[in-house]
Design a protein around this motif. Structure first.
Motif: not given
Ligand code: GDP
Length: 287
Positions: A61-62, A86-87, A89, A122, A126-128
């Protein structure tokens, strides 16, 4: 420009991946769609061997949709790789992953064996978020099996797939200044880790070359020629980032510009494109 470095983490990540890889059938590598090269770590590619991998271009989306499509085509040329944008969420987007896993591992799936999948990437990619969406309400931990250590708890997705419930964390490679700057611009690094003004200026230079109209629209500028510093000054002045005496507060202007970028206020921006940055993938071919 970048002052942070993670050699200790790298070592740990390497050990973790070496331990877990033999226990999984497929790796889901999460990349940032805006910067697929810099958000990857060549370590995984070196250790993965012939293990199938689905590369997720997350945060689509970004990113600029045309550039994302071009990246998908390029990534799929790598051995044993499928790619999906993908996104994390978006449940409909994420719903495509199990289908793809089952098609990549068709033989195993048809044999009724569980498909063991791990998510890696890394920090902040967005892994979690992805694991949560994948698991959804169906989430059920499968633990306490003799073969499963505390680091490899699994979630039964009840669709033939067992997902490791903690992601494998890879650390970004920060010894390439351009890549480190793009990671910083994307928001992947903590603010203490980089020089805000330098990152903003380098990003502004990139945007004016590749996304001039978006920059003009956002900041009501007509002419983007001149030094990046003077552009940032104009942007700062236009947005009221001033110190007493009417001077532009460049640091504040830089912060505001980067905030705008990360919040999609300038538009959907990709910071790396296959034509310019793909050669970085060559390093993956090293032994
Ligand atoms: P992790 O450290 O890899 O587990 O990353 P997180 O799942 O905690 O996500 C890090 C940030 O990226 C959070 O603020 C999420 O809301 C945001 N995020 C994750 N996936 C997406 C996405 O597809 N689009 C956008 N715009 N933000 C995302």
């Amino acid at each position: 420009m970048i002052i942070d470095w993670y050699p200790g983490h790298m070592k740990k990540a390497r050990a973790q991946i070496i331990e877990i890889l033999p226990k999984v059938d497929l790796v889901l590598e999460v990349l940032d769609a805006r910067l697929p090269v810099s958000s990857s770590n060549p370590l995984l590619e070196r250790l993965r061997g012939q293990k199938p991998c689905i590369k997720i271009l997350n945060k689509k989306d970004l990113a600029d949709p045309n550039i994302t499509r071009a990246w998908l085509r390029l990534l799929e040329k790598q051995q044993q790789v499928k790619a999906l944008a993908l996104e994390a969420k978006d449940r409909r987007d994420v719903g495509l992953i199990p289908k793809l896993c089952r098609s990549v591992l068709a033989q195993r799936f048809k044999a009724g064996k569980p498909l063991r999948v791990m998510v890696v990437g890394i920090p902040n990619v967005g892994k979690s978020t992805l694991i949560n969406t994948l698991a959804g309400k169906k989430m059920a931990r499968v633990g306490d099996k003799p073969a499963i250590t505390t680091t490899t708890q699994q979630i039964d997705l009840r669709n033939g797939i067992l997902l490791l419930d903690t992601p494998g964390i890879l650390w970004p490679v920060l010894d390439n200044l351009g890549g480190a700057g793009r990671l910083a611009a994307s928001g992947a690094l903590g603010e203490a880790a980089y020089a805000t003004l330098e990152v903003a200026l380098a990003t502004l230079d990139y945007l004016r070359e590749h996304y001039p109209q978006q920059v003009k629209n956002r900041y009501q500028l007509e002419d983007l020629s001149g030094a990046a510093l003077s552009l940032l000054e104009q942007i700062g002045r236009g947005r009221g980032c001033l110190v007493s005496g009417g001077e532009v507060d460049l640091h504040r202007a830089a912060e505001m510009f980067l905030r705008d970028l990360r919040a999609n206020k300038i538009g959907r921006i990709s910071l790396e494109r296959p034509t310019e940055d793909a050669s970085a993938f060559d390093q993956y071919q090293e032994s």
